[in-house]
Design a protein around this motif. Structure first.
Motif, PDB file in Angstrom:
ATOM      1  N   PHE A 153     -21.277 -13.965  25.519  1.00  0.00           N
ATOM      2  CA  PHE A 153     -21.037 -14.094  26.970  1.00  0.00           C
ATOM      3  C   PHE A 153     -19.824 -13.255  27.379  1.00  0.00           C
ATOM      4  N   PRO A 154     -19.928 -11.937  27.268  1.00  0.00           N
ATOM      5  CA  PRO A 154     -18.783 -11.069  27.556  1.00  0.00           C
ATOM      6  C   PRO A 154     -18.312 -11.118  29.007  1.00  0.00           C
ATOM      7  N   GLU A 155     -19.177 -11.576  29.906  1.00  0.00           N
ATOM      8  CA  GLU A 155     -18.799 -11.592  31.323  1.00  0.00           C
ATOM      9  C   GLU A 155     -18.057 -12.873  31.712  1.00  0.00           C
ATOM     10  N   THR A 156     -18.024 -13.844  30.836  1.00  0.00           N
ATOM     11  CA  THR A 156     -17.326 -15.098  31.120  1.00  0.00           C
ATOM     12  C   THR A 156     -15.884 -15.013  30.637  1.00  0.00           C
ATOM     13  N   LYS A 157     -14.962 -15.382  31.497  1.00  0.00           N
ATOM     14  CA  LYS A 157     -13.549 -15.407  31.119  1.00  0.00           C
ATOM     15  C   LYS A 157     -13.288 -16.619  30.226  1.00  0.00           C
ATOM     16  N   VAL A 158     -12.714 -16.368  29.057  1.00  0.00           N
ATOM     17  CA  VAL A 158     -12.418 -17.459  28.135  1.00  0.00           C
ATOM     18  C   VAL A 158     -10.910 -17.699  28.092  1.00  0.00           C
ATOM     19  N   LEU A 159     -10.508 -18.919  28.374  1.00  0.00           N
ATOM     20  CA  LEU A 159      -9.107 -19.307  28.258  1.00  0.00           C
ATOM     21  C   LEU A 159      -8.909 -19.879  26.853  1.00  0.00           C
ATOM     22  N   GLN A 160      -8.311 -19.077  25.988  1.00  0.00           N
ATOM     23  CA  GLN A 160      -8.129 -19.504  24.606  1.00  0.00           C
ATOM     24  C   GLN A 160      -6.812 -20.253  24.482  1.00  0.00           C
ATOM     25  N   GLU A 164      -9.474 -32.738  39.552  1.00  0.00           N
ATOM     26  CA  GLU A 164      -8.767 -31.633  40.201  1.00  0.00           C
ATOM     27  C   GLU A 164      -9.713 -30.562  40.750  1.00  0.00           C
ATOM     28  N   LEU A 165     -10.773 -30.251  40.014  1.00  0.00           N
ATOM     29  CA  LEU A 165     -11.658 -29.160  40.410  1.00  0.00           C
ATOM     30  C   LEU A 165     -12.772 -29.609  41.351  1.00  0.00           C
ATOM     31  N   LYS A 166     -13.056 -30.902  41.362  1.00  0.00           N
ATOM     32  CA  LYS A 166     -14.073 -31.476  42.252  1.00  0.00           C
ATOM     33  C   LYS A 166     -15.413 -30.744  42.190  1.00  0.00           C
ATOM     34  N   PRO A 167     -15.990 -30.610  41.004  1.00  0.00           N
ATOM     35  CA  PRO A 167     -17.308 -29.970  40.896  1.00  0.00           C
ATOM     36  C   PRO A 167     -18.370 -30.810  41.591  1.00  0.00           C
ATOM     37  N   LEU A 168     -19.448 -30.170  42.015  1.00  0.00           N
ATOM     38  CA  LEU A 168     -20.518 -30.906  42.682  1.00  0.00           C
ATOM     39  C   LEU A 168     -21.286 -31.778  41.696  1.00  0.00           C
ATOM     40  N   THR A 169     -21.449 -31.290  40.459  1.00  0.00           N
ATOM     41  CA  THR A 169     -22.103 -32.098  39.433  1.00  0.00           C
ATOM     42  C   THR A 169     -21.309 -31.997  38.130  1.00  0.00           C
ATOM     43  N   ILE A 170     -21.528 -32.970  37.257  1.00  0.00           N
ATOM     44  CA  ILE A 170     -20.839 -32.993  35.967  1.00  0.00           C
ATOM     45  C   ILE A 170     -21.848 -33.280  34.855  1.00  0.00           C
ATOM     46  N   ARG A 225      -4.819 -28.973  27.422  1.00  0.00           N
ATOM     47  CA  ARG A 225      -3.686 -29.688  28.019  1.00  0.00           C
ATOM     48  C   ARG A 225      -2.646 -28.742  28.586  1.00  0.00           C
ATOM     49  N   SER A 226      -2.735 -27.467  28.221  1.00  0.00           N
ATOM     50  CA  SER A 226      -1.777 -26.480  28.731  1.00  0.00           C
ATOM     51  C   SER A 226      -2.379 -25.576  29.797  1.00  0.00           C
ATOM     52  N   VAL A 227      -3.658 -25.797  30.131  1.00  0.00           N
ATOM     53  CA  VAL A 227      -4.315 -24.968  31.139  1.00  0.00           C
ATOM     54  C   VAL A 227      -3.908 -25.441  32.535  1.00  0.00           C
ATOM     55  N   LYS A 228      -3.483 -24.506  33.360  1.00  0.00           N
ATOM     56  CA  LYS A 228      -3.082 -24.834  34.728  1.00  0.00           C
ATOM     57  C   LYS A 228      -4.316 -24.878  35.639  1.00  0.00           C
ATOM     58  N   ILE A 229      -4.342 -25.855  36.506  1.00  0.00           N
ATOM     59  CA  ILE A 229      -5.456 -25.995  37.446  1.00  0.00           C
ATOM     60  C   ILE A 229      -5.563 -24.761  38.327  1.00  0.00           C
ATOM     61  N   ASP A 230      -4.417 -24.229  38.767  1.00  0.00           N
ATOM     62  CA  ASP A 230      -4.437 -23.036  39.627  1.00  0.00           C
ATOM     63  C   ASP A 230      -5.084 -21.851  38.921  1.00  0.00           C
ATOM     64  N   GLU A 290     -10.063 -37.741  28.210  1.00  0.00           N
ATOM     65  CA  GLU A 290      -9.218 -37.948  29.400  1.00  0.00           C
ATOM     66  C   GLU A 290      -8.951 -36.610  30.100  1.00  0.00           C
ATOM     67  N   GLU A 291      -8.801 -35.548  29.314  1.00  0.00           N
ATOM     68  CA  GLU A 291      -8.569 -34.225  29.894  1.00  0.00           C
ATOM     69  C   GLU A 291      -9.790 -33.765  30.688  1.00  0.00           C
TER      70      GLU A 291
END
Length: 345
Positions: free
Chosen positions: A49-56, A117-123, A60-65, A109-110
């Motif tokens: 999935f080269p087009e998807t940004k991966v936060l490695q 925080e992100l309020k997705p339409l579905t989970i 717990r350290s990922v910022k919502i912004d 819990e995370e």
């Protein structure tokens, strides 16, 4: 699997090598970002999935912004994830005190925090069955209900969803748009034969993943050769080939050095799937353990799915065994996509 015109946007938390994402993409979702800590898993994910940004990083350290910026003002239609909760696996629960203390159990819990925080339409969340009775998970289900998601939780077996594997999993889905049920079983049975019989032997294969086979001592090889074809187990061996540990009354040892059966489901593909001492992972007919490609096919990955080959065999086995079967993810994601179509189609 289907021709989809409309794109919906998703995110994959604790993505691993991408089994969940693969199913979402087949169902018509575009994954805007994924979060995964393990280096080898990120390497495998990016291959597919080269087009998807991966936060490695640790979630717990990922910022919502940071995640919101990756959505680029687009709605998040589906937030999916498989928080590691190995402390509640059937084997880990043999040592109950250690399992409850397992720090990975708090990662569920995370997932809830990200939903809030992100309020997705579905989970959609998938996990080990033992999580269903965990007090923290029960509390999170109540909190998700209070947020308006009306979550549905059940323990299913992926073999009922076209996956050639006996694997029980917990599934949870929810929606802000109205009632969303867990997708019903597909009813189509797939077997070990239907998935891997057509593959060439490791000696004849061009696929690097089909050429990887464990090397064993002559004593182990003799034990493998003596194991009857098509479903034989260590119980069929002469007493002199039994190991001391096999005589313990422990469910974790029942299937070790056993062969898969051609016309049945495979046993659960675990992180030890390339080691016959870890379960029933011997080829039904050939005198060897299954290859990484065979294990991936039994997990319902496409035959052209890419995995890193410059990592250890044990790490490769973990990537495959810890993944969510893509075919199961596809059926659940397609069900969610159809739910969204009722509102946006």
């Amino acid at each position: 699997m289907s021709n989809i015109k409309k794109k919906y946007f998703s995110a994959d938390l604790f993505s691993g090598v991408g089994g969940l994402t693969a199913g979402m993409h087949d169902a018509g979702f575009q994954t805007k970002f994924a979060v995964e800590l393990e280096v080898d898993a990120v390497k495998g994910y990016k291959l597919n999935f080269p087009e998807t940004k991966v936060l490695q990083k640790d979630i717990r350290s990922v910022k919502i912004d940071e995640m919101k910026s990756l959505l680029d003002s687009k709605p998040l239609h589906l937030l999916a994830g498989c928080p590691p909760c190995q402390g509640f696996s059937s084997i880990r629960k043999l040592n109950r005190k250690a399992s409850v203390r397992d720090k990975r159990n708090s990662l569920v819990e995370e997932y809830f925090k990200m939903v809030k925080e992100l309020k997705p339409l579905t989970i959609m969340m998938e996990n080990v069955p033992g999580l269903k009775d965990y007090y923290l998970f029960k509390d999170i289900v109540k909190r998700l209900d209070a947020l308006g998601y009306d979550p549905k939780v059940d323990v299913i077996n992926v073999k009922d969803y076209g996956v050639p594997q006996n694997r029980k999993r917990l599934i949870m889905v929810g929606s802000l748009l109205g009632n969303l049920e867990i997708a019903p079983a597909s009813g189509k049975k797939r077997t070990v034969r239907s998935e891997i019989e057509h593959l060439p032997t490791p000696d004849e294969a061009d696929d690097p993943l089909q050429k990887i086979v464990a090397n064993h001592t002559e004593k182990v090889m003799e034990r493998i050769r003596l194991t009857p074809k098509d479903g034989g187990s260590r119980k069929d061996l002469p007493d002199e080939y039994l190991l001391d540990c096999h005589n313990k009354k422990n469910i974790g040892f029942n299937d070790v050095y056993g062969r898969l059966r051609w016309d049945d489901y495979s046993t659960t593909i675990t992180g030890g799937c390339l080691n016959p001492s870890k379960g029933r992972f011997l080829h039904p007919e050939q005198n060897r353990v299954i290859t990484p490609r065979e294990a991936a096919l039994l997990q319902s990955f496409p035959e052209d799915y890419k995995f890193p080959t410059d990592i250890s065999k044990s790490s490769l086995a973990l990537l495959i065994g810890n993944a969510l079967p893509p075919r199961f993810s596809y059926i659940q994601s397609k069900n969610i996509k159809e739910h969204l179509d009722q509102h946006f189609g």
